[in-house]
Write an enzyme that holds these catalytic residues in place. Structure first.
Site: not given
Length: 278
Positions: A177, A236
């Site tokens: 990611r 995050c």
């Protein structure tokens, strides 16, 4: 007080302890009813630990609830400033467990710990789970929270910090990611330019518990370098698993890093620069 507590510690099941089971996802309550620690209060990430965002571009997918709402939630759970609160989840504290720990610390409650290894640690020890919903006795008044959530930064500070010498922005999402190879939750793949990657799962043992404080300190210091902890920002996807890293840092004796709550879910929706790597 250590931010972690082992499931074998007698304080976990002390009658005076406020024990909270935090779950996430559409079937959170169903999973709780399938098995939880005796006398554990059911809590949900989406309803208790986050506001419902009208627009994730402002605050991300899991913005913090208002202080008033959080104070009322703590009252409903029977938490007072003197309460010893013990938290766990079924994701090695990577979802709601660490988030609630961070929120309580942020509003001034210091007597709070997370079970190392979460629910799996309990089942590994052969502890019998309950399938009955536990109903707490509410406190007589809302919890007297601080005037703000402390140790947070907004998107403007992140913009500055990511470019500043002596400051570090840590992205704790998995490498694919961060690199921009895939993005299962948000609209655009990639990362904040200048942010470094430390996948939160790298801090866990094969059993799902945190590494030792010494091992964690080495791992985090390799990432932080010479930056002061107060100059470190952790994020995050939506400000949840970042708390897992902040808890690990606290366990390692690294205090002062801040949380960017909006995280990638906010940044990626604001038409800001995005970095990717092959």
């Amino acid at each position: 007080m250590s931010p972690l507590i082992e499931i074998t510690d007698a304080r976990v099941f002390d009658p005076s302890t406020i024990l909270i089971d935090v779950r996430a996802g559409a079937n959170a309550h169903e999973r709780y009813l399938q098995g939880h620690l005796p006398n554990a209060i059911f809590a949900t990430l989406d309803d208790d630990l986050a506001a419902h965002p009208a627009n994730p571009a402002i605050g991300g997918r899991h913005p913090l609830p208002s202080l008033e709402d959080f104070a009322q939630t703590l009252q409903r759970w029977g938490i007072t400033p003197d309460s010893h609160v013990v938290i766990y989840d079924d994701k090695n504290a990577a979802m709601g467990g660490a988030r609630l720990w961070w929120m309580l610390r942020s509003v001034g409650h210091t007597n709070v710990q997370v079970i190392n290894g979460g629910l799996k640690a309990a089942t590994d020890e052969g502890i019998e789970l309950s399938t009955e919903e536990y109903k707490p006795v509410p406190a007589t008044q809302p919890y007297p929270v601080a005037s703000e959530y402390k140790n947070t930064v907004d998107i403007e500070e992140v913009k500055t910090a990511a470019k500043a010498e002596g400051r570090v922005v840590i992205d704790v999402r998995e490498g694919a990611r961060y690199l921009g190879h895939t993005e299962p939750l948000d609209l655009i793949a990639g990362h904040i330019p200048g942010a470094v990657n430390l996948f939160y799962s790298n801090t866990l043992s094969p059993e799902g518990k945190y590494l030792t404080a010494e091992a964690l300190k080495t791992l985090y210091n390799d990432t932080i370098g010479k930056a002061d902890p107060e100059d470190v920002i952790v994020h995050c996807g939506s400000g949840v698993t970042a708390c897992h890293t902040l808890l690990g840092m606290e366990h390692a004796g690294i205090t002062g890093p801040k949380l960017y709550v909006g995280s990638w879910s906010e940044w990626s929706r604001r038409d800001l620069p995005i970095a990717t790597e092959k």
